[in-house]
Motif scaffolding. Structure first.
Motif, PDB file in Angstrom:
ATOM      1  N   ASP A   1     -42.854   9.665  30.157  1.00  0.00           N
ATOM      2  CA  ASP A   1     -42.547   8.365  30.735  1.00  0.00           C
ATOM      3  C   ASP A   1     -43.554   8.005  31.831  1.00  0.00           C
ATOM      4  N   PHE A   2     -44.152   9.036  32.457  1.00  0.00           N
ATOM      5  CA  PHE A   2     -45.122   8.808  33.525  1.00  0.00           C
ATOM      6  C   PHE A   2     -46.486   8.438  32.948  1.00  0.00           C
ATOM      7  N   PHE A   3     -46.898   9.133  31.909  1.00  0.00           N
ATOM      8  CA  PHE A   3     -48.198   8.871  31.294  1.00  0.00           C
ATOM      9  C   PHE A   3     -48.090   9.051  29.790  1.00  0.00           C
ATOM     10  N   SER A   4     -48.699   8.132  29.056  1.00  0.00           N
ATOM     11  CA  SER A   4     -48.675   8.190  27.595  1.00  0.00           C
ATOM     12  C   SER A   4     -50.043   7.821  27.049  1.00  0.00           C
ATOM     13  N   TRP A   5     -50.595   8.699  26.212  1.00  0.00           N
ATOM     14  CA  TRP A   5     -51.882   8.409  25.572  1.00  0.00           C
ATOM     15  C   TRP A   5     -51.760   7.202  24.648  1.00  0.00           C
ATOM     16  N   ALA A   6     -50.608   7.044  24.055  1.00  0.00           N
ATOM     17  CA  ALA A   6     -50.403   5.898  23.163  1.00  0.00           C
ATOM     18  C   ALA A   6     -50.465   4.590  23.947  1.00  0.00           C
ATOM     19  N   ARG A   7     -49.847   4.567  25.132  1.00  0.00           N
ATOM     20  CA  ARG A   7     -49.913   3.361  25.968  1.00  0.00           C
ATOM     21  C   ARG A   7     -51.341   3.104  26.430  1.00  0.00           C
ATOM     22  N   LEU A   8     -52.053   4.194  26.753  1.00  0.00           N
ATOM     23  CA  LEU A   8     -53.444   4.049  27.176  1.00  0.00           C
ATOM     24  C   LEU A   8     -54.288   3.421  26.067  1.00  0.00           C
ATOM     25  N   ALA A   9     -54.107   3.905  24.846  1.00  0.00           N
ATOM     26  CA  ALA A   9     -54.856   3.364  23.705  1.00  0.00           C
ATOM     27  C   ALA A   9     -54.468   1.920  23.423  1.00  0.00           C
ATOM     28  N   GLU A  10     -53.231   1.576  23.703  1.00  0.00           N
ATOM     29  CA  GLU A  10     -52.763   0.204  23.470  1.00  0.00           C
ATOM     30  C   GLU A  10     -53.283  -0.758  24.530  1.00  0.00           C
ATOM     31  N   GLU A  11     -53.371  -0.280  25.779  1.00  0.00           N
ATOM     32  CA  GLU A  11     -53.755  -1.162  26.883  1.00  0.00           C
ATOM     33  C   GLU A  11     -55.268  -1.296  27.036  1.00  0.00           C
ATOM     34  N   LEU A  12     -56.025  -0.286  26.605  1.00  0.00           N
ATOM     35  CA  LEU A  12     -57.478  -0.302  26.785  1.00  0.00           C
ATOM     36  C   LEU A  12     -58.141  -1.541  26.190  1.00  0.00           C
TER      37      LEU A  12
ATOM     38  N   HIS B   1     -45.323   0.068  33.710  1.00  0.00           N
ATOM     39  CA  HIS B   1     -46.139   1.288  33.689  1.00  0.00           C
ATOM     40  C   HIS B   1     -47.521   0.928  34.231  1.00  0.00           C
ATOM     41  N   VAL B   2     -47.962   1.673  35.245  1.00  0.00           N
ATOM     42  CA  VAL B   2     -49.225   1.320  35.900  1.00  0.00           C
ATOM     43  C   VAL B   2     -50.327   2.359  35.697  1.00  0.00           C
ATOM     44  N   PHE B   3     -49.949   3.611  35.482  1.00  0.00           N
ATOM     45  CA  PHE B   3     -50.924   4.703  35.514  1.00  0.00           C
ATOM     46  C   PHE B   3     -51.976   4.554  34.427  1.00  0.00           C
ATOM     47  N   GLU B   4     -51.542   4.268  33.212  1.00  0.00           N
ATOM     48  CA  GLU B   4     -52.480   4.181  32.083  1.00  0.00           C
ATOM     49  C   GLU B   4     -53.521   3.083  32.297  1.00  0.00           C
ATOM     50  N   GLY B   5     -53.058   1.941  32.788  1.00  0.00           N
ATOM     51  CA  GLY B   5     -53.971   0.819  32.992  1.00  0.00           C
ATOM     52  C   GLY B   5     -55.037   1.121  34.022  1.00  0.00           C
ATOM     53  N   TYR B   6     -54.648   1.738  35.120  1.00  0.00           N
ATOM     54  CA  TYR B   6     -55.628   2.044  36.162  1.00  0.00           C
ATOM     55  C   TYR B   6     -56.576   3.159  35.725  1.00  0.00           C
ATOM     56  N   ILE B   7     -56.079   4.106  34.933  1.00  0.00           N
ATOM     57  CA  ILE B   7     -56.965   5.145  34.391  1.00  0.00           C
ATOM     58  C   ILE B   7     -58.018   4.505  33.486  1.00  0.00           C
ATOM     59  N   ALA B   8     -57.584   3.583  32.637  1.00  0.00           N
ATOM     60  CA  ALA B   8     -58.515   2.898  31.729  1.00  0.00           C
ATOM     61  C   ALA B   8     -59.539   2.089  32.519  1.00  0.00           C
ATOM     62  N   ALA B   9     -59.075   1.341  33.532  1.00  0.00           N
ATOM     63  CA  ALA B   9     -59.993   0.537  34.341  1.00  0.00           C
ATOM     64  C   ALA B   9     -60.989   1.416  35.092  1.00  0.00           C
TER      65      ALA B   9
END
Length: 235
Positions: free
Chosen positions: A3-14, A193-201
């Motif tokens: 719930d804190f971090f998801s590779w799937a969300r990262l791939a979706e948001e990138l 969810h904020v973590f994935e977006g900031y990691i991608a940026a």
């Protein structure tokens, strides 16, 4: 953890964040171009030491070098429409990107003017005299001898300013501009969810920084090669 971090969300948001990359790059391009033009003019004024223009230029440079860029952004965004209204111009509906580009161009010009001025001053006066001695005109001596060396001297400081500009573009969201960071915030509000977006940026900014450093390194090598050839030919 999921719930804190998801590779799937990262791939979706990138891809959504990359869609706003042109906005960030346009700010960098416009601000760098505008900063170089205005900075060169300011450097020439300061080198010539024209009394009235020197004081005006110095005051402007002091303001943009001495205040946080977010303050400058708010001053331009809220103050420029008020100023233009005096002349009958309604700027309230102008794109936010315009105000961001104006602010960053002025900010960049303040730093570049000092870089350009000090770089030109650092070129040995004997270089210009040597150019005159072989028959070059004043303009030829400047563009063929002084300018390449000045650019080479200025490049390291210019690189620092360029990378700082790239990072500072992330403040555009404070006036509602949807750049990469603005897109991250929009995604975070929608998904919580904020973590994935900031990691991608962050990854995109790092890659851009590496690319800019690489291109500037190539430019530096090319200039060194040109200066070496000019010296071998006796200017």
């Amino acid at each position: 953890m999921n719930d804190f971090f998801s590779w799937a969300r990262l791939a979706e948001e990138l891809p959504l964040i990359l869609m706003r990359l042109p906005v960030t790059l346009s700010i960098v391009f416009v601000a760098t171009t505008g900063g170089l033009i205005l900075g060169t003019i300011a450097a020439v004024i300061r080198l010539a030491k024209a009394p009235a223009l020197y004081q005006i230029t110095s005051t402007g440079i002091s303001f943009f070098r001495g205040t946080p860029i977010i303050v400058q952004l708010f001053v331009v965004y809220f103050g420029l429409p008020v100023l233009l209204k005096v002349f009958g111009v309604n700027a309230n509906r102008w794109p936010k990107l315009f105000f961001v580009c104006i602010t960053y161009s002025l900010n960049m010009s303040a730093f570049l003017s000092e870089i350009i001025r000090s770089a030109i001053s650092s070129v040995d006066a004997g270089q210009r005299e040597a150019a005159y001695s072989v028959g070059l005109t004043s303009s030829q001596a400047f563009f063929r001898v002084v300018a390449p060396q000045a650019v080479l001297i200025a490049l390291p400081s210019f690189s620092v300013s360029l990378l700082a500009l790239l990072q500072n573009t992330s403040l555009g969201f404070t006036i509602g501009l949807i750049d990469m960071v603005g897109q991250v915030r929009a995604i975070a509000i929608r998904t919580h969810h904020v973590f994935e977006g900031y990691i991608a940026a962050a990854a995109i900014f790092v890659l851009l920084s590496i690319l800019f450093n690489f291109l500037l390194s190539l430019l530096e090598k090319k200039l060194k090669s040109k200066i070496f050839k000019e010296e071998r030919r006796g200017i």
